[in-house]
Scaffold this active site. Structure first.
Site, PDB file in Angstrom:
ATOM      1  N   ASP A 164      -1.974   1.312  -3.375  1.00 58.92           N
ATOM      2  CA  ASP A 164      -2.875   0.242  -3.822  1.00 58.92           C
ATOM      3  C   ASP A 164      -4.306   0.764  -3.972  1.00 58.92           C
ATOM      4  O   ASP A 164      -5.251  -0.019  -4.043  1.00 58.92           O
ATOM      5  CB  ASP A 164      -2.822  -0.967  -2.882  1.00 58.92           C
ATOM      6  CG  ASP A 164      -3.295  -0.654  -1.466  1.00 58.92           C
ATOM      7  OD1 ASP A 164      -3.355   0.542  -1.120  1.00 58.92           O
ATOM      8  OD2 ASP A 164      -3.613  -1.596  -0.718  1.00 58.92           O
ATOM      9  N   ASP A 191      -3.340   6.294  -2.890  1.00 58.11           N
ATOM     10  CA  ASP A 191      -2.102   5.719  -2.365  1.00 58.11           C
ATOM     11  C   ASP A 191      -1.694   4.533  -3.248  1.00 58.11           C
ATOM     12  O   ASP A 191      -2.317   4.287  -4.290  1.00 58.11           O
ATOM     13  CB  ASP A 191      -2.227   5.340  -0.882  1.00 58.11           C
ATOM     14  CG  ASP A 191      -3.089   4.113  -0.678  1.00 58.11           C
ATOM     15  OD1 ASP A 191      -3.924   3.820  -1.553  1.00 58.11           O
ATOM     16  OD2 ASP A 191      -2.926   3.427   0.356  1.00 58.11           O
ATOM     17  N   SER A 251       0.797  -1.227   0.000  1.00 57.23           N
ATOM     18  CA  SER A 251       0.000   0.000   0.000  1.00 57.23           C
ATOM     19  C   SER A 251       0.834   1.285   0.000  1.00 57.23           C
ATOM     20  O   SER A 251       1.522   1.569  -0.960  1.00 57.23           O
ATOM     21  CB  SER A 251      -0.942  -0.070   1.192  1.00 57.23           C
ATOM     22  OG  SER A 251      -1.913   0.903   1.107  1.00 57.23           O
ATOM     23  N   ALA A 304      -8.489   9.781   8.995  1.00 57.52           N
ATOM     24  CA  ALA A 304      -8.065  11.081   8.477  1.00 57.52           C
ATOM     25  C   ALA A 304      -7.167  10.912   7.250  1.00 57.52           C
ATOM     26  O   ALA A 304      -7.159  11.746   6.344  1.00 57.52           O
ATOM     27  CB  ALA A 304      -7.339  11.845   9.571  1.00 57.52           C
ATOM     28  N   ASN A 305      -6.453   9.766   7.180  1.00 58.38           N
ATOM     29  CA  ASN A 305      -5.558   9.552   6.036  1.00 58.38           C
ATOM     30  C   ASN A 305      -6.287   9.239   4.727  1.00 58.38           C
ATOM     31  O   ASN A 305      -5.654   8.998   3.702  1.00 58.38           O
ATOM     32  CB  ASN A 305      -4.535   8.454   6.371  1.00 58.38           C
ATOM     33  CG  ASN A 305      -5.177   7.091   6.620  1.00 58.38           C
ATOM     34  OD1 ASN A 305      -6.282   6.816   6.184  1.00 58.38           O
ATOM     35  ND2 ASN A 305      -4.469   6.239   7.354  1.00 58.38           N
ATOM     36  N   ASP A 336      -6.451   2.313  -2.006  1.00 59.60           N
ATOM     37  CA  ASP A 336      -7.525   2.167  -1.018  1.00 59.60           C
ATOM     38  C   ASP A 336      -7.702   3.433  -0.192  1.00 59.60           C
ATOM     39  O   ASP A 336      -8.503   3.459   0.732  1.00 59.60           O
ATOM     40  CB  ASP A 336      -7.367   0.914  -0.132  1.00 59.60           C
ATOM     41  CG  ASP A 336      -6.084   0.897   0.677  1.00 59.60           C
ATOM     42  OD1 ASP A 336      -5.321   1.877   0.613  1.00 59.60           O
ATOM     43  OD2 ASP A 336      -5.843  -0.111   1.378  1.00 59.60           O
ATOM     44  N   PRO A 354       2.325   2.843  18.368  1.00 61.36           N
ATOM     45  CA  PRO A 354       3.240   2.136  17.470  1.00 61.36           C
ATOM     46  C   PRO A 354       2.550   1.882  16.132  1.00 61.36           C
ATOM     47  O   PRO A 354       1.384   1.482  16.122  1.00 61.36           O
ATOM     48  CB  PRO A 354       3.507   0.818  18.203  1.00 61.36           C
ATOM     49  CG  PRO A 354       2.370   0.639  19.148  1.00 61.36           C
ATOM     50  CD  PRO A 354       1.784   1.982  19.439  1.00 61.36           C
ATOM     51  N   GLY A 371       1.473  -0.031  12.798  1.00 59.20           N
ATOM     52  CA  GLY A 371       1.301  -1.441  12.479  1.00 59.20           C
ATOM     53  C   GLY A 371       1.718  -1.740  11.054  1.00 59.20           C
ATOM     54  O   GLY A 371       1.494  -2.840  10.558  1.00 59.20           O
ATOM     55  N   THR A 372       2.316  -0.763  10.385  1.00 57.14           N
ATOM     56  CA  THR A 372       2.742  -1.007   8.998  1.00 57.14           C
ATOM     57  C   THR A 372       4.193  -0.600   8.752  1.00 57.14           C
ATOM     58  O   THR A 372       4.753  -0.921   7.722  1.00 57.14           O
ATOM     59  CB  THR A 372       1.870  -0.215   7.997  1.00 57.14           C
ATOM     60  OG1 THR A 372       2.009   1.185   8.289  1.00 57.14           O
ATOM     61  CG2 THR A 372       0.411  -0.597   8.065  1.00 57.14           C
TER      62      THR A 372
HETATM   63  C1  G16 Z   1      -3.086   0.732   6.499  1.00 57.62           C
HETATM   64  C2  G16 Z   1      -4.415   0.482   7.151  1.00 57.62           C
HETATM   65  C3  G16 Z   1      -5.007   1.808   7.617  1.00 57.62           C
HETATM   66  C4  G16 Z   1      -4.020   2.520   8.532  1.00 57.62           C
HETATM   67  C5  G16 Z   1      -2.651   2.652   7.863  1.00 57.62           C
HETATM   68  C6  G16 Z   1      -1.591   3.177   8.785  1.00 57.62           C
HETATM   69  O1  G16 Z   1      -3.270   1.543   5.387  1.00 57.62           O
HETATM   70  O2  G16 Z   1      -5.268  -0.141   6.228  1.00 57.62           O
HETATM   71  O3  G16 Z   1      -6.211   1.535   8.263  1.00 57.62           O
HETATM   72  O4  G16 Z   1      -4.476   3.779   8.860  1.00 57.62           O
HETATM   73  O5  G16 Z   1      -2.221   1.379   7.408  1.00 57.62           O
HETATM   74  O6  G16 Z   1      -1.428   2.284   9.835  1.00 57.62           O
HETATM   75  P1  G16 Z   1      -0.307   2.445  10.930  1.00 57.62           P
HETATM   76  O7  G16 Z   1      -0.419   3.832  11.451  1.00 57.62           O
HETATM   77  O8  G16 Z   1      -0.603   1.389  11.936  1.00 57.62           O
HETATM   78  O9  G16 Z   1       1.025   2.268  10.227  1.00 57.62           O
HETATM   79  P2  G16 Z   1      -2.630   1.186   3.977  1.00 57.62           P
HETATM   80  O10 G16 Z   1      -3.277   2.142   3.036  1.00 57.62           O
HETATM   81  O11 G16 Z   1      -1.150   1.371   4.106  1.00 57.62           O
HETATM   82  O12 G16 Z   1      -3.023  -0.236   3.755  1.00 57.62           O
END
Ligand code: G16
Length: 545
Positions: free
Chosen positions: A279, A277, A65, A372-373, A281, A500, A502-503
């Protein structure tokens, strides 16, 4: 060949680096692409099991993504097109981290725990984004699926929301739509064209939209879709992948976090622009005014535009359905204030990650959820859909009510109700602006955002931070939240939190306050607190310039 022998044999071609531990995060596994081959193989296995368990088609999307091009990742999609259920995220993490010699044992454990009937047929849909690594990684998923003698259908290049759509179509016996890219284009564009009939005489300028495709799959798919829109939308596509690098200095995340236009797009004052973005979404809108100032219309503004319009239509139709908006801690304070105080809408705060917002939104007749993103969509309960449809065929209602019901019906068809979808959201926004005869400036003026800033801090192990209250407060490490509370007190209309990611391997910091300087300073001060309390690595964060 005995079932598990085949798994063992195939898995040798997708070995796990010893000791590597990865977590199923906010949206699946995500890290540098060269660490993911074994994860993909194993997610192929898990998807086959999930399919056998649910007796439905399961989706596996290969994408990272918004992350940089060198990263990749994988998301699992459940039968109705939603993100995989949390219990199976746990199985995914266990399976991903099992050392090579215990892979089959872990697989057998999951089979037993979930009482999976291995004789059941399985079907898995696979999609991938345009990253160079996606090709071989999706092959690894296919190997995983076929090593459990299951059926895989490889769609090749798709946006993430398109794969969610396909899975839902298949599992609803095509009541949701046809499980092909053409089926997706037809469903959405027909709804869009019907809606724009309520906004006749639009000029070419009004139909014109600049789109930043983030050099990714969204650009490719937008090009494919354009003919279906029958010139009701005139798109100038930029960052289409022909030159630039994926998500580099462009795309929705860059625009939202940097609060500036992407590279590779020339904007005239007042022109409506949007960014997808990597992908497709997520989506954010923006424009520059005649003084050259940048104005961002993010997920909060999108939720406001849409929920306000829905409320208006429900009143016109005489339907007493409840519209609620689901946001996260990142929602600008002004948006929440406007939705609650002015629009009198129910607003809920969920943890980051569309899976959390999606579930919260399912509790209402109509749940509008947006991060918000720019990640979000609208969910209509079956009962709400039924009442709207009934009204469209009711011979005893007046024209005003009927017209509102028909508009609502078309809005339902335009939404991708499985997950946030940049293309569907873009068409929705364009339709609402057109019908209301609203400019992007008028939309922006609904409320003014509080100045805000997002920063990232590198720490040795981001899992030392634990949060509560929908991620608005940190309960660990000790002392961090007290430090944040003290800093926040120094500024007006201020708020800050840390969590923290998650990505990405970082801690995210968010701050807002009454002035840009105050928001920037607060964000920096909170970053320093994170660095000190949570084991920052490298140089201490510098003040934001
Ligand atoms: C993913 C999730 C979103 C989240 C974003 C950032 O987005 O699908 O719901 O807001 O990651 O997550 P984090 O702040 O935990 O890094 P995407 O568009 O990267 O798949």
């Amino acid at each position: 060949m005995a079932q598990f022998e085949k798994v063992s044999q195939y898995s040798v071609q997708h070995p796990k680096p010893t000791g590597l531990v990865l977590q199923y995060g906010t949206a699946g596994f995500r890290t540098h692409a060269n660490q993911l081959d074994h994860i993909m193989f194993r997610m192929g296995l898990l998807a086959a099991l999930r399919s056998k368990k649910t007796k439905s088609t399961i989706g596996v999307m290969v994408t990272a993504s918004h992350n940089p091009e060198e990263d990749n990742g994988v998301k699992l999609i459940d039968p109705m097109g939603e993100m995989v259920t949390p219990a199976w995220e746990g199985h995914a993490t266990r399976l991903a981290n099992a050392e090579q010699e215990s892979l089959v044992m872990t697989l057998k454990d999951i089979i037993e725990m979930e009482a999976v009937d291995l004789s059941q047929n399985a079907s898995v849909f696979i999609g991938k984004d345009t990253r160079p690594s996606s090709e071989t990684l999706s092959q690894a998923v296919l190997d995983g699926v076929s090593s459990l003698d299951s059926h895989a259908y490889d769609y090749g290049l798709l946006t993430t929301p398109q794969l969610h759509f396909m899975v839902c179509c298949k599992n609803t016996q095509f009541r949701y739509g046809t499980a092909t890219v053409e089926g997706y284009y037809e469903k959405l564009s027909q709804a869009f064209i019907q809606l724009t009939k309520h906004a006749p005489n639009r000029t070419d300028d009004q139909k014109h939209l600049l789109v930043d495709g983030a050099n990714g799959i969204g650009a490719l798919k937008m090009r494919e879709m354009e003919p279906f829109l029958q010139k009701e939308l005139k798109i100038s596509l930029h960052n289409d992948g022909s030159q630039g690098k994926l998500n580099f200095l462009c795309g929705a995340d860059y625009v939202k976090v940097q609060q500036k236009p992407p590279e590779g797009i020339k904007m005239n004052a007042g022109e409506r622009c949007c960014s997808f973005d990597g992908d497709a979404d997520r989506i954010v809108y923006y424009f520059i005014n005649s003084a050259g100032q940048f104005h961002l219309l993010d997920g909060d503004k999108i939720a406001t535009l849409i929920s306000t319009y829905l409320k208006e239509l429900l009143t016109q139709a005489g339907l007493d359905l409840q519209v609620a908006v689901v946001q996260t801690a990142y929602a600008n304070g002004s948006s929440t204030h406007y939705l609650v105080e002015t629009m009198k809408l129910t607003v809920q705060c969920a943890k980051t990650g569309v899976k959390h917002l999606h579930h919260a939104a399912q509790e209402f007749d109509i749940g509008v959820y947006f991060e918000a993103n720019g990640h979000g969509t609208i969910l209509f309960s079956k009962a709400a859909e039924g009442r709207i449809q009934q009204l469209t065929v009711d011979p005893n209602i007046n024209d005003e009510k009927k017209s509102a019901a028909v508009l609502l019906e078309n809005l339902i068809n335009l939404c991708n109700q499985t997950v946030g979808d940049a293309i569907s959201d873009m068409l929705l926004i364009e339709a609402v602006l057109a019908i209301r005869g609203m400019t992007v400036q008028q939309w922006d003026a609904i409320y003014s955002d509080l100045p805000n800033r997002q920063l990232k801090v590198k720490v040795a192990d981001r899992r030392v931070i634990e949060t509560t209250d929908a991620e608005r407060r940190a309960v660990r490490p000790a002392g961090l939240q007290d430090a944040i509370d003290e800093l926040v007190k120094k500024y007006q209309k201020s708020r800050a939190f840390v969590r923290p990611s998650g990505t990405e391997d970082v801690v995210r910091v968010y701050a807002e306050a009454d002035t840009k300087e105050a928001a920037d300073t607060l964000a920096h001060e909170v970053s320093v607190a994170v660095y000190k309390f949570a084991g920052g690595v490298g140089e201490e964060p510098k003040p934001f310039l």
